[in-house]
Design an enzyme around this catalytic site. Structure first.
Site, PDB file in Angstrom:
ATOM      1  N   ARG A 163       8.331 -19.119  -2.966  1.00  0.00           N
ATOM      2  CA  ARG A 163       7.269 -20.096  -3.208  1.00  0.00           C
ATOM      3  C   ARG A 163       6.377 -20.276  -1.982  1.00  0.00           C
ATOM      4  O   ARG A 163       5.161 -20.464  -2.108  1.00  0.00           O
ATOM      5  CB  ARG A 163       7.883 -21.430  -3.618  1.00  0.00           C
ATOM      6  CG  ARG A 163       6.843 -22.492  -3.969  1.00  0.00           C
ATOM      7  CD  ARG A 163       7.461 -23.824  -4.324  1.00  0.00           C
ATOM      8  NE  ARG A 163       6.426 -24.825  -4.529  1.00  0.00           N
ATOM      9  CZ  ARG A 163       5.857 -25.114  -5.690  1.00  0.00           C
ATOM     10  NH1 ARG A 163       6.236 -24.454  -6.786  1.00  0.00           N
ATOM     11  NH2 ARG A 163       4.915 -26.042  -5.788  1.00  0.00           N
ATOM     12  N   ARG A 203     -10.216  -2.384  -1.923  1.00  0.00           N
ATOM     13  CA  ARG A 203     -10.366  -1.394  -2.993  1.00  0.00           C
ATOM     14  C   ARG A 203      -9.503  -1.712  -4.198  1.00  0.00           C
ATOM     15  O   ARG A 203      -9.946  -1.648  -5.348  1.00  0.00           O
ATOM     16  CB  ARG A 203     -10.060  -0.010  -2.422  1.00  0.00           C
ATOM     17  CG  ARG A 203     -10.049   1.112  -3.434  1.00  0.00           C
ATOM     18  CD  ARG A 203      -8.692   1.206  -4.082  1.00  0.00           C
ATOM     19  NE  ARG A 203      -7.921   2.347  -3.712  1.00  0.00           N
ATOM     20  CZ  ARG A 203      -6.649   2.495  -4.048  1.00  0.00           C
ATOM     21  NH1 ARG A 203      -6.007   1.559  -4.720  1.00  0.00           N
ATOM     22  NH2 ARG A 203      -5.984   3.568  -3.697  1.00  0.00           N
ATOM     23  N   LYS A 252      -6.215   9.528   2.386  1.00  0.00           N
ATOM     24  CA  LYS A 252      -5.663   8.252   2.808  1.00  0.00           C
ATOM     25  C   LYS A 252      -4.149   8.392   2.880  1.00  0.00           C
ATOM     26  O   LYS A 252      -3.526   8.957   1.979  1.00  0.00           O
ATOM     27  CB  LYS A 252      -6.029   7.118   1.838  1.00  0.00           C
ATOM     28  CG  LYS A 252      -5.553   5.753   2.335  1.00  0.00           C
ATOM     29  CD  LYS A 252      -6.039   4.621   1.447  1.00  0.00           C
ATOM     30  CE  LYS A 252      -5.176   4.464   0.217  1.00  0.00           C
ATOM     31  NZ  LYS A 252      -5.470   3.201  -0.502  1.00  0.00           N
ATOM     32  N   GLY A 273       0.532  -3.806  -9.466  1.00  0.00           N
ATOM     33  CA  GLY A 273       1.562  -3.801  -8.430  1.00  0.00           C
ATOM     34  C   GLY A 273       2.543  -2.651  -8.532  1.00  0.00           C
ATOM     35  O   GLY A 273       2.914  -2.043  -7.535  1.00  0.00           O
ATOM     36  N   ALA A 274       2.994  -2.338  -9.751  1.00  0.00           N
ATOM     37  CA  ALA A 274       3.984  -1.287  -9.963  1.00  0.00           C
ATOM     38  C   ALA A 274       3.294   0.073  -9.894  1.00  0.00           C
ATOM     39  O   ALA A 274       2.432   0.381 -10.706  1.00  0.00           O
ATOM     40  CB  ALA A 274       4.661  -1.471 -11.323  1.00  0.00           C
ATOM     41  N   SER A 288      -3.318   0.151 -13.371  1.00  0.00           N
ATOM     42  CA  SER A 288      -3.757   1.002 -12.274  1.00  0.00           C
ATOM     43  C   SER A 288      -2.592   1.352 -11.374  1.00  0.00           C
ATOM     44  O   SER A 288      -1.757   0.506 -11.057  1.00  0.00           O
ATOM     45  CB  SER A 288      -4.833   0.280 -11.455  1.00  0.00           C
ATOM     46  OG  SER A 288      -5.148   1.009 -10.284  1.00  0.00           O
ATOM     47  N   GLN A 321      -1.553  -7.399  -1.416  1.00  0.00           N
ATOM     48  CA  GLN A 321      -2.703  -7.126  -2.277  1.00  0.00           C
ATOM     49  C   GLN A 321      -3.276  -8.369  -2.942  1.00  0.00           C
ATOM     50  O   GLN A 321      -4.366  -8.321  -3.525  1.00  0.00           O
ATOM     51  CB  GLN A 321      -2.306  -6.116  -3.361  1.00  0.00           C
ATOM     52  CG  GLN A 321      -1.806  -4.792  -2.850  1.00  0.00           C
ATOM     53  CD  GLN A 321      -2.840  -4.061  -2.026  1.00  0.00           C
ATOM     54  OE1 GLN A 321      -4.041  -4.193  -2.230  1.00  0.00           O
ATOM     55  NE2 GLN A 321      -2.370  -3.281  -1.055  1.00  0.00           N
TER      56      GLN A 321
END
Length: 329
Positions: free
Chosen positions: A162, A110, A67, A225-226, A300, A138
């Site tokens: 916002r 995923r 990927k 996210g990180a 993750s 995401q």
């Protein structure tokens, strides 16, 4: 070779499908049936823009895949998506390149499914309030996955802008018109997480988003996210108060997870406190949540064997349903 567009994939592959495939892939990984080199993050030279190259082999799927995902945070200002990706799927038995498919939508599914599987094993069964920090690409996948594994009554949203959180609230309503719970947008992260049973972090922050000392017993936190060593969404206080800190893979976490690496380097948390990998819990080798009062954290950074497993499932379903475009290279 079969070419599958985002439209093709949306028409045939759901979050329920993805949750099942991701859980099975974690089990295969725990059984030693995957090979996944640490991904290459190639910087574009300035800012946070990067392209990620993620190869893997999944034995049960009899497939190899790579990927390639470009993450260009400033793209929305140019009218382009922040995340763009493709996946090349290869038959591991004869080397035939089976499919080239859009990975942008699949990455959302995923990545959401990873948090969904983590919540299935680590969140309380009676979790009803979910807080999501970050309303980027995401975000919708995170919410969709958790809604599949827990009967949510309330969703709380925060984003630095916002308007994006308000747009996400509208999207949740549109995609789940059958859901009777409430969606609310908050102005500050600490307001958003107060009283939440599940906290989802999906930002590119380089600083903790909230004070881990304020998180009550029984909370499950998923930080997805990180994805680089300098990024961070949770603090050392939360890690030290947690009964279980779980990662997708140890290798990836110790290479890229700033949420863990930064407090380790500062002497505020030790790698020995890491409880284990999600696959160990899925396979039954270690228990997930054991007590209602436990604080659990799942971290993750993404792992390519999930992408290959998901891509093979999409390919097989597309073949059965006669979707996609066959081409000769």
């Amino acid at each position: 070779m079969l070419v599958l567009s985002k439209r093709d994939i949306r028409a045939l592959y759901s979050m329920k499908d993805c949750l099942k495939d991701v859980e099975e892939a974690f089990r295969a990984h725990q059984e030693g049936k995957t090979v996944t080199p640490v991904r290459i993050a190639l910087s574009a030279g300035t800012g946070e823009a990067a392209t990620l190259y993620m190869p893997s082999f999944v034995e049960p799927a009899r497939s190899m895949g790579i990927k390639i995902v470009s993450v260009f945070p400033d793209n929305p200002k140019r009218g382009r998506p922040a995340i763009q990706g493709i996946t090349l799927l290869t038959d591991a038995e004869n080397g035939e390149h089976l499919a080239l498919m859009d990975a942008t939508y699949l990455t959302v599914l995923r990545t959401g499914a990873i948090s969904g599987v983590a919540a299935k094993y680590l969140a309380r069964d009676d979790a009803r309030v979910c807080a999501l920090l970050g309303a980027g690409a995401q975000a919708i996948g995170q919410i969709q996955a958790v809604m599949e594994v827990r009967n949510l009554a309330e969703i709380r949203l925060w984003n630095r802008t916002r308007e994006k959180a308000e747009h996400l609230a509208k999207t949740i309503r549109e995609t789940r018109p059958d859901w009777t719970g409430t969606v609310a947008v908050f102005d500050r992260p600490e307001q958003t997480v107060r009283g939440a049973d599940i906290i989802l972090c999906a930002t590119r922050s380089t600083q903790p988003l909230f004070d881990g000392r304020q998180i009550p017993p029984g909370t499950h936190v998923s930080a997805i996210g990180a994805y680089l060593p300098h990024m961070r969404e949770v603090d050392a206080a939360l890690l030290n108060r947690s009964s279980k800190v779980v990662v997708d893979t140890r290798e990836g976490a110790m290479h890229e997870a700033g949420d863990l690496l930064i407090p380790m380097e500062a002497g505020e948390w030790q790698a020995e406190k890491l409880y284990g990998e999600l696959g160990e819990i899925v396979a039954g080798n270690k228990p997930g949540r054991e007590r209602p009062e436990e604080i659990t954290v799942f971290k993750s950074v993404g792992v390519a064997f999930l992408d290959t497993a998901v891509a093979k499932s999409v390919y097989e379903k597309a073949r059965r349903l006669n979707r996609g475009t066959a081409i000769d290279l």
